[in-house]
Enzyme design. Structure first.
Site, PDB file in Angstrom:
ATOM      1  CD  GLU A 264      -2.952  -0.545   2.536  1.00 20.45           C
ATOM      2  OE1 GLU A 264      -2.851   0.561   3.117  1.00 20.45           O
ATOM      3  OE2 GLU A 264      -3.706  -1.443   2.932  1.00 20.45           O
ATOM      4  CD  GLU A 318     -12.159   2.005  -0.153  1.00 21.76           C
ATOM      5  OE1 GLU A 318     -12.684   1.076   0.489  1.00 21.76           O
ATOM      6  OE2 GLU A 318     -10.930   2.153  -0.290  1.00 21.76           O
ATOM      7  CE  LYS A 321     -10.657   2.998   4.508  1.00 25.18           C
ATOM      8  NZ  LYS A 321      -9.278   2.718   4.081  1.00 25.18           N
TER       9      LYS A 321
END
Length: 462
Positions: A264, A318, A321
């Protein structure tokens, strides 16, 4: 031309033709903590349209894995943290998990690795002690079905697993995790030919230390670099410095042969008022320049031959989240699949890529009106440095030095500075004008006016 270069000219041309064959690899994290995302089928079409060939997901959702079937996209799936206890305690659970989540889709869905847990050490459920037993049980199941040499196992770690990360050469893991996790994990990765997964976010370091970390340094822009006081290596971006801190921590445990994958990394395009640097412009600069840095090949200062695989976080914004605004704004695309900003994901796309905007600080190169920059030899540098830089650029660096061979278009003037300047610039342009690509031990400098050496034309891109 210098004698040492003439004697090896044929070998150097051969090297220049072949040494840039392979760069690193770019993938994306496909998170789905949102209520407005497109169908998995549409997502796969988006990935293919962008030339993205690797994707990492945070579960084994059947709709996603079925949609990826036949796509030729390599997939990393995840065994979530909440299942680590069961996988650690019950080999039968691990076996059934492999049956239901791997065998049911492989090989039509090209699953290449399994991330066992995610940032386990910071999991509030305290699942750290289950990690190694879970990995071993999952591996036994892969062996049973003869997939152990095809599908790799690892576990993504956060940089908070490091006790020290600055300078990079002092990188070390937290003492309480060494015997419990890192020694057995790294031994397993070495034995199975796998790699350590690392989640690295220069944004967090910059946000917390914007008074001492240059934005240019964080965004891969031109800067003077930072010298590691421990080993003398010069770093031109924060990403490399963070990754080398992990490499140093692994080396301290005698596991410097284990590869690393960045599972990530990313930069938010929006944030709360106190989240310094969280802008669309900076997100585009970080991800765009990172892609250029990875796809053009070359490793880190500590591991110069380590072509990295990097997974960008994340494919979409998103909206469900939790946490600060930035957590919902790491996406490369909006849920309607329109790009948040325009960056390429392939080597072909890099040919036309230019960072569109930027107000970075400290050492930023101001481009001329045409947007073109070149790398040339400095005026006051000694011949030894110029020769060393020339030899590197035309040899290991893979620059196209054919035009400065005897009788070729840029052989005249037959002077070390002229030949070094051409070689430096060839390397610099091939590396996508990345920060640090014009260093050459202090012998190179970026200029905004077209270099003039006889009738030779200096390229501005490849």
């Amino acid at each position: 031309m210098p004698t040492t270069f003439l004697f090896s000219s044929i070998f150097i041309v051969f090297l220049a033709l072949f040494s840039l064959a392979d760069g690193g690899s770019i993938g994306v994290n496909y998170g789905r903590t949102a209520g407005d995302l497109p169908s998995a089928f549409k997502v796969v079409k988006l990935l293919k349209s962008q030339g993205i060939t690797r994707v990492k997901v945070y579960d084994t959702d059947p709709a996603v894995l079925k949609s990826l079937s036949g796509s030729n996209i390599k997939v990393t799936v995840n065994l979530p943290n909440q299942l680590l206890s069961a996988a650690a305690k019950k080999p039968s659970f691990a076996n059934k998990w492999i049956q239901r989540n791997i065998l049911a889709y492989y090989p039509h869905t090209q699953i290449e690795s399994i991330a066992v847990g995610n940032e386990v050490f910071v999991d509030p459920s305290n699942t750290t002690s289950f990690l190694i037993p879970a990995i071993k049980n999952i591996h036994k199941s892969l062996v049973k079905y003869r997939l152990d040499s095809i599908i790799k196992l690892s576990s993504p770690i956060a940089l908070s697993a490091l006790q020290n990360s600055y300078p990079s050469s002092a990188g070390s893991f937290k003492p309480e995790l060494i015997e419990l996790v890192f020694k057995p994990l790294l031994q397993f990765l070495r034995k199975t030919g796998s790699y350590l997964m690392v989640n690295a976010y220069p944004f967090f370091a910059y946000e917390s230390n914007a008074d001492v970390i240059s934005l240019d340094y964080a965004l891969f822009r031109q800067n003077d670099g930072v010298v590691d006081s421990g080993n003398g290596l010069r770093y031109f971006n924060l990403f490399d410095a963070q990754i080398d801190a992990v490499f140093a921590a692994m080396s301290a445990l005698k596991y410097d042969d284990v590869p690393l994958v960045v599972s990530e990394t990313g930069w938010p395009s929006k944030g709360d008022g106190n989240e310094i640097g969280s802008t669309l412009e900076n997100a585009a600069a970080y991800n765009g320049n990172l892609i250029k840095r990875i796809l053009n090949g070359g490793g880190t200062p500590l591991k110069p031959k380590a072509n990295l695989t990097v997974f960008l976080f994340a494919l979409f914004n998103e909206n469900k989240k939790p946490g600060p605004v930035s957590e919902r704004n790491y996406g490369l695309f909006y849920p309607d699949m329109k790009p948040v900003y325009n960056i390429p994901f392939t080597v072909e796309g890099l040919k036309n890529f230019r960072e569109e905007t930027g107000t970075g600080t400290g050492g930023r190169v101001e481009r001329n009106g045409s947007g073109r920059v070149w790398c040339v030899a400095k005026e006051d540098v000694g011949e030894d440095k110029l020769q060393a830089g020339l030899d590197y650029a035309c040899g290991e660096g893979g620059a196209d030095c054919r035009p400065i061979q005897p009788g070729a278009t840029c052989y005249d003037p037959n002077e070390l500075k002229a030949h070094a300047s051409y070689a430096f610039n060839s390397y610099y342009q091939k590396m996508g004008r990345a920060a640090g690509a014009c260093y050459f031990g202090g012998a190179g400098v970026v200029v905004t006016q077209r270099p003039r050496f006889g009738k030779c034309e200096f390229p501005t891109g490849y």
